[in-house]
Design a protein around this motif. Structure first.
Motif, short mmCIF file in Angstrom:
data_model
loop_
_atom_site.label_atom_id
_atom_site.label_comp_id
_atom_site.label_asym_id
_atom_site.label_seq_id
_atom_site.Cartn_x
_atom_site.Cartn_y
_atom_site.Cartn_z
N ILE A 187 -17.94 -46.39 39.42
CA ILE A 187 -17.34 -47.69 39.01
C ILE A 187 -16.63 -48.06 37.53
O ILE A 187 -16.17 -48.88 37.03
CB ILE A 187 -18.62 -48.75 39.07
N THR A 241 -33.27 -57.35 36.51
CA THR A 241 -34.56 -56.99 36.61
C THR A 241 -35.42 -57.90 35.86
O THR A 241 -35.17 -58.56 34.96
CB THR A 241 -34.59 -55.56 36.03
N THR A 279 -38.22 -57.46 40.92
CA THR A 279 -39.11 -56.81 40.39
C THR A 279 -39.18 -55.33 40.81
O THR A 279 -38.52 -54.82 41.61
CB THR A 279 -40.59 -57.41 40.50
N1 LIG Z 1 -35.93 -49.77 41.60
C1 LIG Z 1 -36.36 -50.88 40.95
O1 LIG Z 1 -37.90 -50.88 40.92
C2 LIG Z 1 -35.82 -51.82 40.32
C3 LIG Z 1 -36.53 -52.94 39.86
C4 LIG Z 1 -35.88 -54.11 39.37
C5 LIG Z 1 -34.44 -53.96 39.34
N2 LIG Z 1 -33.85 -52.95 39.90
C6 LIG Z 1 -32.35 -53.10 39.77
O2 LIG Z 1 -31.65 -52.99 41.24
C7 LIG Z 1 -30.72 -52.34 41.35
C8 LIG Z 1 -30.63 -51.11 42.26
O3 LIG Z 1 -31.48 -50.11 41.71
P1 LIG Z 1 -32.06 -49.01 42.43
O4 LIG Z 1 -33.55 -48.84 42.06
O5 LIG Z 1 -31.80 -48.94 43.81
O6 LIG Z 1 -31.30 -47.69 41.67
P2 LIG Z 1 -31.08 -46.34 41.98
O7 LIG Z 1 -31.88 -45.83 43.01
O8 LIG Z 1 -31.21 -45.54 40.96
O9 LIG Z 1 -29.57 -46.03 42.80
C9 LIG Z 1 -28.43 -46.48 41.76
C10 LIG Z 1 -27.12 -46.45 42.55
O10 LIG Z 1 -26.26 -46.39 41.56
C11 LIG Z 1 -25.19 -45.62 41.74
N3 LIG Z 1 -24.40 -45.22 40.46
C12 LIG Z 1 -25.03 -44.65 39.48
N4 LIG Z 1 -24.12 -44.43 38.49
C13 LIG Z 1 -22.71 -44.89 39.05
C14 LIG Z 1 -21.18 -44.77 38.85
N5 LIG Z 1 -21.02 -44.35 37.64
N6 LIG Z 1 -20.49 -45.42 39.78
C15 LIG Z 1 -20.96 -45.86 40.98
N7 LIG Z 1 -22.18 -45.61 41.51
C16 LIG Z 1 -23.14 -45.40 40.27
C17 LIG Z 1 -25.95 -44.26 42.45
O11 LIG Z 1 -24.90 -43.37 43.41
P3 LIG Z 1 -24.99 -41.96 42.75
O12 LIG Z 1 -26.15 -41.26 42.57
O13 LIG Z 1 -24.25 -41.45 44.06
O14 LIG Z 1 -24.02 -41.94 41.61
C18 LIG Z 1 -26.88 -45.24 43.31
O15 LIG Z 1 -26.46 -45.27 44.58
C19 LIG Z 1 -30.19 -52.00 39.87
O16 LIG Z 1 -29.73 -52.91 39.26
C20 LIG Z 1 -31.57 -52.02 39.20
O17 LIG Z 1 -31.57 -52.17 37.94
C21 LIG Z 1 -34.40 -51.93 40.41
#
Ligand SMILES: NC(=O)c1ccc[n+]([C@@H]2O[C@H](COP(=O)([O-])OP(=O)(O)OC[C@H]3O[C@@H](n4cnc5c(N)ncnc54)[C@H](OP(=O)(O)O)[C@@H]3O)[C@@H](O)[C@H]2O)c1
Length: 317
Positions: free
Chosen positions: A49, A113, A161
């Motif tokens: 992105i 978050t 969360t």
């Molecule tokens: N996990 C939690 O507990 C939690 C809690 C609160 C909020 N959130 C929020 O929820 C959302 C999703 O979190 P998640 O835990 O699902 O994250 P995640 O498992 O770390 O996944 C991140 C995603 O972002 C993609 N990504 C990273 N860099 C990129 C780039 N330069 N271009 C395109 N894609 C990219 C990764 O794809 P590749 O690896 O293929 O690059 C992956 O698909 C985030 O906004 C996070 O802040 C998460």
């Protein structure tokens, strides 16, 4: 409806892709590395992105009705290691996605978050004043503000969360981290005085797809599970779900922790109104969240050899 999903290979994005397809919408999905065939959602096109030209051209070609952004550098440690690279993804490219969505007239749904708060005044309403303690929280707050500034309508920022659930890598969610820690002989240290209100990726995904359909709901909202729990107690519940005794966990307290860990918010919970009164999707309780969890495929052999009582878990493939 045609939905463009960014971050489809992540913990939340994978569940969102499956929820979009369950409602029989058209899905085009993207992530930095992509995937030829991701179980349940098919091909994920590689597209960073931060590559503005490619991003703009691809979205103009696809012209989706909705854009969902689950892409992020989502681990506070990873943000601390590369704050500038993270800012380019978490803030600059995210804002660009919102601008393109506004240009296309597409509904935009961005995920933020609970870490935008300092954890001193729970439960938080979406109108409460944020005060992030970490660089991750600061970047997520900056992104919220710039996304919300792009347009007055057709836009949701959803703060969520701590997420339970199953990720494609098998290494992202709390149970995956704990089981990987046990398998490699380094069980995580979990604090009994760090309180969270976990949700599950599956339940959040259902709420998000419902929000796509509810075009009268716009702005900043909170979503979480229905129960609060310490990180340590969550660890115990996870181990119990998979038939491990609680002796495998290391119990700790924020009071004894090094400054960089103790600086994490102590108590983060959300007031779920008004959204909870508007959606058909209900916040999931812990039992429901735990029931969704599976043993990551790469750990299954280890699990069968090492669980105290493997009969507690009925395998799903
Ligand atoms: N996990 C939690 O507990 C939690 C809690 C609160 C909020 N959130 C929020 O929820 C959302 C999703 O979190 P998640 O835990 O699902 O994250 P995640 O498992 O770390 O996944 C991140 C995603 O972002 C993609 N990504 C990273 N860099 C990129 C780039 N330069 N271009 C395109 N894609 C990219 C990764 O794809 P590749 O690896 O293929 O690059 C992956 O698909 C985030 O906004 C996070 O802040 C998460």
């Amino acid at each position: 409806m045609k939905v463009a999903l960014f971050g489809a290979t992540g913990l939340l994005g994978w569940s969102v892709g499956q929820a979009v397809l369950r409602r029989r919408y058209n899905l085009v999905s993207f992530s930095g590395n992509g995937s030829d065939e991701l179980k349940g959602i098919g091909r994920v096109t590689p597209l960073s992105i931060t590559d503005d030209q490619n991003l703009t051209r691809t979205l103009l070609d696809e012209w989706p009705d909705a854009i969902i952004n689950c892409s992020a550098i989502s681990s506070p440690d990873a943000v601390n290691e590369s704050p500038r690279k993270s800012h380019a993804i978490n803030v600059v490219a995210t804002t660009r996605l919102a601008e393109i969505a506004a240009h296309l007239g597409a509904r935009f749904l961005h995920v933020s978050t609970d870490m935008v708060f300092d954890g001193t005044q729970s439960p938080y309403r979406s109108t409460d004043l944020p005060n992030p303690l970490t660089e991750y929280g600061r970047q997520k707050l900056e992104a919220e503000k710039s996304v919300l500034a792009t347009t007055d309508d057709n836009l949701i920022v959803l703060r969520v969360t701590l997420l339970n659930g199953n990720s494609p890598s098998g290494q992202r969610s709390p149970h995956e981290r704990i089981l990987n820690g046990l398998a490699t002989g380094s069980p995580p240290l979990l604090f009994d005085d760090e309180i969270r209100q976990p949700s599950s990726a599956g339940n959040v995904a259902e709420a998000m797809v419902e929000l796509l359909e509810r075009s009268n709901l716009n702005g900043l909202f909170h979503w979480a599970g229905s129960e609060e729990v310490s990180r340590y107690e969550l660890g115990i519940r996870i181990l119990d779900r998979f038939g491990f005794s609680s002796n495998h966990l290391k119990r700790g307290s924020r009071k004894e922790a090094p400054a960089e860990i103790a600086n994490r918010p102590a108590h983060l919970t959300f007031e779920l109104n008004p959204l909870v009164g508007k959606l058909k999707t209900r916040p999931a309780d812990l039992e429901e969240q735990l029931a969704e969890l599976t043993i990551p495929a790469q750990l299954y052999g280890w699990y069968r050899e090492n669980a105290d009582d493997p009969t507690r878990y009925v395998a799903r493939f």
